[in-house]
Write a protein that holds these residues in place. Structure first.
Motif, PDB file in Angstrom:
ATOM      1  N   HIS A  47       1.177  -1.649  -0.032  1.00 36.83           N
ATOM      2  CA  HIS A  47      -0.273  -0.506   0.422  1.00 36.83           C
ATOM      3  C   HIS A  47       0.883   1.396  -0.159  1.00 36.83           C
ATOM      4  O   HIS A  47       1.909   1.144   0.652  1.00 36.83           O
ATOM      5  CB  HIS A  47      -0.282  -0.224   1.301  1.00 36.83           C
ATOM      6  CG  HIS A  47      -1.687  -0.707   1.167  1.00 36.83           C
ATOM      7  ND1 HIS A  47      -2.779  -1.905   0.572  1.00 36.83           N
ATOM      8  CD2 HIS A  47      -1.571  -2.430   2.382  1.00 36.83           C
ATOM      9  CE1 HIS A  47      -3.622  -1.899   1.033  1.00 36.83           C
ATOM     10  NE2 HIS A  47      -2.775  -3.267   1.584  1.00 36.83           N
ATOM     11  N   ARG A  65       1.221   5.447   0.196  1.00 33.22           N
ATOM     12  CA  ARG A  65       0.228   6.793  -0.644  1.00 33.22           C
ATOM     13  C   ARG A  65       0.847   7.290  -0.243  1.00 33.22           C
ATOM     14  O   ARG A  65       2.011   8.290   0.328  1.00 33.22           O
ATOM     15  CB  ARG A  65      -1.220   6.952   1.300  1.00 33.22           C
ATOM     16  CG  ARG A  65      -1.840   5.756   1.620  1.00 33.22           C
ATOM     17  CD  ARG A  65      -2.838   5.937   3.113  1.00 33.22           C
ATOM     18  NE  ARG A  65      -3.630   4.531   2.645  1.00 33.22           N
ATOM     19  CZ  ARG A  65      -3.209   3.306   3.679  1.00 33.22           C
ATOM     20  NH1 ARG A  65      -1.782   3.022   3.339  1.00 33.22           N
ATOM     21  NH2 ARG A  65      -4.069   2.709   3.291  1.00 33.22           N
ATOM     22  N   TRP A  66       0.099   9.004  -0.772  1.00 32.89           N
ATOM     23  CA  TRP A  66       0.903  10.384  -0.651  1.00 32.89           C
ATOM     24  C   TRP A  66      -0.288  11.496  -1.138  1.00 32.89           C
ATOM     25  O   TRP A  66      -1.091  11.208  -0.724  1.00 32.89           O
ATOM     26  CB  TRP A  66       1.854  10.440  -1.857  1.00 32.89           C
ATOM     27  CG  TRP A  66       1.365  10.588  -3.374  1.00 32.89           C
ATOM     28  CD1 TRP A  66       0.523  11.410  -4.129  1.00 32.89           C
ATOM     29  CD2 TRP A  66       0.883   8.569  -4.309  1.00 32.89           C
ATOM     30  NE1 TRP A  66      -0.340  11.083  -4.871  1.00 32.89           N
ATOM     31  CE2 TRP A  66       0.027   9.020  -4.883  1.00 32.89           C
ATOM     32  CE3 TRP A  66       1.050   7.441  -3.863  1.00 32.89           C
ATOM     33  CZ2 TRP A  66      -0.231   8.481  -6.080  1.00 32.89           C
ATOM     34  CZ3 TRP A  66       0.181   6.475  -4.429  1.00 32.89           C
ATOM     35  CH2 TRP A  66      -0.211   7.308  -5.496  1.00 32.89           C
ATOM     36  N   ASN A  81      -4.435   9.260  -4.756  1.00 33.75           N
ATOM     37  CA  ASN A  81      -3.983   9.403  -4.234  1.00 33.75           C
ATOM     38  C   ASN A  81      -2.873   8.613  -3.218  1.00 33.75           C
ATOM     39  O   ASN A  81      -2.133   8.367  -2.531  1.00 33.75           O
ATOM     40  CB  ASN A  81      -3.592  10.611  -2.984  1.00 33.75           C
ATOM     41  CG  ASN A  81      -4.052  10.759  -2.026  1.00 33.75           C
ATOM     42  OD1 ASN A  81      -5.109   9.793  -2.478  1.00 33.75           O
ATOM     43  ND2 ASN A  81      -4.255  11.457  -0.621  1.00 33.75           N
ATOM     44  N   GLU A  82      -3.372   7.402  -3.705  1.00 36.51           N
ATOM     45  CA  GLU A  82      -3.222   5.894  -2.628  1.00 36.51           C
ATOM     46  C   GLU A  82      -2.751   4.447  -4.259  1.00 36.51           C
ATOM     47  O   GLU A  82      -3.497   4.540  -5.042  1.00 36.51           O
ATOM     48  CB  GLU A  82      -3.763   5.594  -2.267  1.00 36.51           C
ATOM     49  CG  GLU A  82      -5.064   5.361  -2.483  1.00 36.51           C
ATOM     50  CD  GLU A  82      -6.247   5.026  -0.997  1.00 36.51           C
ATOM     51  OE1 GLU A  82      -7.239   4.025  -1.148  1.00 36.51           O
ATOM     52  OE2 GLU A  82      -6.003   6.038  -0.007  1.00 36.51           O
TER      53      GLU A  82
END
Length: 200
Positions: A43, A45-46, A80-81
């Motif tokens: 996973h 994310r940002w 954004n993931e």
């Protein structure tokens, strides 16, 4: 309308954002990139780049580098993931970059990659983890092999029966018939020998 634009532009400059009216400018890299491996799932994310554009105006590229197999994978997305399936004994190097999408304006150039982050483990599994798997595989292989040998008579084809040695014990137990049969002889008169040169 002009005062609103000046306020947004002033706020963007104060925040250090890279808003320019030029369509070819590059946005900053996405911020706060995090990644974690849960079982066989990765996973990532940002956060959106620092910019006056809202979050829905960005496209992202995620680059995964499997350092064990030297394999690169690049995926494009608008969220954004990112989630994908990975090998649990590999280490991954991850980078993310962004560009302004054509939803908000004419498409821009891709920005710089974010700093690389690493997740995963390159350590090999210990032999105690592989031992049960190897044992079960060996037993299954032995069972299938023996089943195939029985149904196809492979053993008799590969190893034909060898005849046993001749038993001499039976020769001793056999009764020998020593009866003598009279032989018939034919008498042939002896040849006459005369003086040389005489023939009779």
């Amino acid at each position: 309308m002009a005062p609103t634009f000046l306020i947004l532009l002033g706020a963007a400059v104060a925040l250090g954002a890279d808003v320019r009216p030029d369509k070819n400018y590059r946005v900053n890299p996405p911020g706060n990139v995090t990644a974690e491996v849960q079982g066989s799932r990765l996973h990532v994310r940002w956060e959106k780049p620092v910019s006056a554009f809202p979050g829905h105006c960005f496209e992202y590229e995620v680059r995964l580098h499997n350092t064990r197999k030297q394999y690169f994978q690049t995926e494009k997305m608008t969220t954004n993931e990112f989630t994908t399936t990975v090998h649990d004994i590999s280490k991954y190097c991850i980078k993310v970059r962004a560009a302004v999408s054509s939803v908000c304006r004419e498409g821009g150039l891709w920005g710089e990659w974010s700093p690389a982050i690493s997740v995963g483990n390159e350590a090999q599994k210990s032999w105690t983890e592989w031992y049960p798997i190897t044992l079960v595989a060996a037993l299954c292989l032995a069972f299938v092999s023996s089943l195939a040998c029985r149904t196809c008579h492979v053993w008799t084809k590969l190893f034909p029966p060898v005849p046993g040695p001749k038993s001499h014990i039976q020769d001793f137990a056999a009764t020998v018939n020593y009866e003598v049969r009279p032989r018939s002889f034919r008498c042939v008169p002896p040849a006459r020998v005369g003086p040389p040169g005489s023939h009779t």
